[in-house]
Design a protein around this motif. Structure first.
Motif, PDB file in Angstrom:
ATOM      1  N   TYR A 120       0.823  -1.213   0.000  1.00 26.39           N
ATOM      2  CA  TYR A 120       0.000   0.000   0.000  1.00 26.39           C
ATOM      3  C   TYR A 120       0.856   1.262   0.000  1.00 26.39           C
ATOM      4  O   TYR A 120       0.458   2.279  -0.574  1.00 26.39           O
ATOM      5  CB  TYR A 120      -0.931  -0.007   1.214  1.00 26.39           C
ATOM      6  CG  TYR A 120      -1.822   1.204   1.292  1.00 26.39           C
ATOM      7  CD1 TYR A 120      -2.905   1.347   0.427  1.00 26.39           C
ATOM      8  CD2 TYR A 120      -1.581   2.213   2.220  1.00 26.39           C
ATOM      9  CE1 TYR A 120      -3.719   2.459   0.490  1.00 26.39           C
ATOM     10  CE2 TYR A 120      -2.392   3.325   2.289  1.00 26.39           C
ATOM     11  CZ  TYR A 120      -3.452   3.447   1.418  1.00 26.39           C
ATOM     12  OH  TYR A 120      -4.252   4.554   1.477  1.00 26.39           O
ATOM     13  N   VAL A 121       2.012   1.211   0.644  1.00 26.35           N
ATOM     14  CA  VAL A 121       2.881   2.390   0.719  1.00 26.35           C
ATOM     15  C   VAL A 121       3.951   2.382  -0.372  1.00 26.35           C
ATOM     16  O   VAL A 121       4.797   3.277  -0.415  1.00 26.35           O
ATOM     17  CB  VAL A 121       3.532   2.502   2.112  1.00 26.35           C
ATOM     18  CG1 VAL A 121       2.478   2.731   3.178  1.00 26.35           C
ATOM     19  CG2 VAL A 121       4.362   1.266   2.435  1.00 26.35           C
ATOM     20  N   THR A 122       3.922   1.373  -1.225  1.00 31.29           N
ATOM     21  CA  THR A 122       4.869   1.316  -2.341  1.00 31.29           C
ATOM     22  C   THR A 122       4.366   2.198  -3.483  1.00 31.29           C
ATOM     23  O   THR A 122       3.169   2.279  -3.737  1.00 31.29           O
ATOM     24  CB  THR A 122       5.031  -0.133  -2.830  1.00 31.29           C
ATOM     25  OG1 THR A 122       5.434  -0.958  -1.742  1.00 31.29           O
ATOM     26  CG2 THR A 122       6.073  -0.222  -3.943  1.00 31.29           C
ATOM     27  N   ALA A 123       5.277   2.862  -4.164  1.00 30.20           N
ATOM     28  CA  ALA A 123       4.914   3.758  -5.265  1.00 30.20           C
ATOM     29  C   ALA A 123       4.140   2.987  -6.335  1.00 30.20           C
ATOM     30  O   ALA A 123       4.489   1.852  -6.680  1.00 30.20           O
ATOM     31  CB  ALA A 123       6.161   4.390  -5.864  1.00 30.20           C
ATOM     32  N   THR A 124       3.101   3.625  -6.851  1.00 30.47           N
ATOM     33  CA  THR A 124       2.250   2.980  -7.847  1.00 30.47           C
ATOM     34  C   THR A 124       3.031   2.597  -9.087  1.00 30.47           C
ATOM     35  O   THR A 124       2.778   1.549  -9.699  1.00 30.47           O
ATOM     36  CB  THR A 124       1.087   3.913  -8.234  1.00 30.47           C
ATOM     37  OG1 THR A 124       0.400   4.312  -7.045  1.00 30.47           O
ATOM     38  CG2 THR A 124       0.119   3.223  -9.167  1.00 30.47           C
ATOM     39  N   ILE A 125       3.987   3.425  -9.483  1.00 33.09           N
ATOM     40  CA  ILE A 125       4.793   3.134 -10.676  1.00 33.09           C
ATOM     41  C   ILE A 125       5.579   1.845 -10.473  1.00 33.09           C
ATOM     42  O   ILE A 125       5.660   0.999 -11.382  1.00 33.09           O
ATOM     43  CB  ILE A 125       5.739   4.308 -10.983  1.00 33.09           C
ATOM     44  CG1 ILE A 125       4.933   5.553 -11.364  1.00 33.09           C
ATOM     45  CG2 ILE A 125       6.718   3.944 -12.084  1.00 33.09           C
ATOM     46  CD1 ILE A 125       5.765   6.782 -11.622  1.00 33.09           C
ATOM     47  N   ALA A 126       6.161   1.677  -9.295  1.00 35.06           N
ATOM     48  CA  ALA A 126       6.913   0.453  -9.009  1.00 35.06           C
ATOM     49  C   ALA A 126       5.995  -0.762  -9.001  1.00 35.06           C
ATOM     50  O   ALA A 126       6.342  -1.821  -9.542  1.00 35.06           O
ATOM     51  CB  ALA A 126       7.631   0.594  -7.670  1.00 35.06           C
TER      52      ALA A 126
END
Length: 300
Positions: A120-126
């Motif tokens: 959830y806290v990981t960048a959407t692009i990644a």
């Protein structure tokens, strides 16, 4: 004497109010400039036609009438409903199951909680980049595993019109579970133990305790997460923009993506504003009926 005492108090009250308003002023200005004024301006613009450069022309309800005959809008509307129907129930169901499992006091619970919340806290692009590799039709691990099971023609996933929306839903569910899991876990930890002890004395099993104790006590959390889940699912844009760019064809065109295309690619700001307010009314209606249902449930 009373008047002399009240004067210093009134000065203190005025000073405290001035200090409070001074601290609130940045937020108030931010709300006015970046939220309230744009909302009002877009509502007025929904009754006009404007390409961003020429003259603004007032056309009344014409934009809203055209939406009923717009095939792109109809497809986007249906896709948004399908995406919400697929993603929200599954997300909430899995979040509850994971929260119950973590609430049992298993070993390394903090590690599992962090692992579930991390996406959830990981960048959407990644997130999108990783899942593009996972869903790769020829080299992805999912299709590779399916081929080892004897499936010669596995799905094309993101490149298939039939599977693209489902694929995006899978990524969205995986990305969102951690947030709702934390909310449900907080709710579970607030349930008094004596309720479960009373259920044990009555001979209730695990399923009975879930439906008669856990679920009713979690009803405020379920209500909140359902509202937030539906709003977030209707707002999804970044995952679709990165994963499929609305394709293949128009299979992953959702309302927010269609609003973006209409406003910033076709430069039809008035028409895009009318689409945005239809989306707003859709979410508002859902929230209204959800509040009504929650009130009735609470009364029962």
């Amino acid at each position: 004497m009373m008047k002399q005492i009240s004067k210093p108090k009134s000065k203190v009250v005025r000073r405290n109010r001035l200090i409070a308003y001074t601290f609130l002023l940045p937020n108030i200005l931010g709300f006015l400039i970046f939220i309230l004024i744009p909302v009002i301006a877009s509502f007025v613009m929904s009754f006009t036609t404007w390409n961003g450069f020429g003259k603004i022309e007032f056309i009344g309800l014409e934009n809203y009438k055209n939406l009923f005959f717009d095939e792109n809008f109809r497809i986007s509307f249906i896709n948004s409903i399908l995406f919400t129907v697929i993603s929200v129930p599954i997300t909430l169901f899995l979040s509850v199951l994971i929260a119950i499992a973590l609430n049992k006091g298993i070993r390394f619970v903090k590690v599992f909680r962090t692992a579930v919340f991390l996406p959830y806290v990981t960048a959407t692009i990644a997130v999108a980049a990783v899942w593009q590799l996972i869903f790769n039709p020829s080299m992805g691990p999912i299709n590779g595993f399916l081929m080892t099971l004897g499936i010669d023609n596995p799905p094309g996933w993101l490149s298939s019109p039939s599977w693209a929306l489902v694929s995006v839903s899978i990524v969205y569910i995986w990305h969102s579970i951690g947030y709702y899991m934390i909310l449900f876990l907080a709710g579970l930890q607030g349930i008094p133990n004596y309720l479960y002890e009373a259920a044990d004395l009555d001979g209730a099993g695990a399923v009975s305790k879930f439906f008669n104790v856990t679920l009713p006590m979690l009803s405020p959390i379920v209500f909140f997460t359902t509202i937030i889940g539906v709003i977030n699912s209707f707002k999804v844009f970044d995952l679709i923009y990165i994963l499929t760019n609305g394709g293949p064809g128009r299979s992953t065109h959702v309302l927010v993506y269609d609003i973006y295309n209409t406003a910033f690619k076709q430069f039809e700001y008035g028409y895009a504003s009318s689409m945005a307010y239809v989306l707003f009314m859709l979410i508002l209606l859902f929230a209204f009926f959800q509040f009504k249902g929650q009130k009735k449930w609470g009364n029962e």
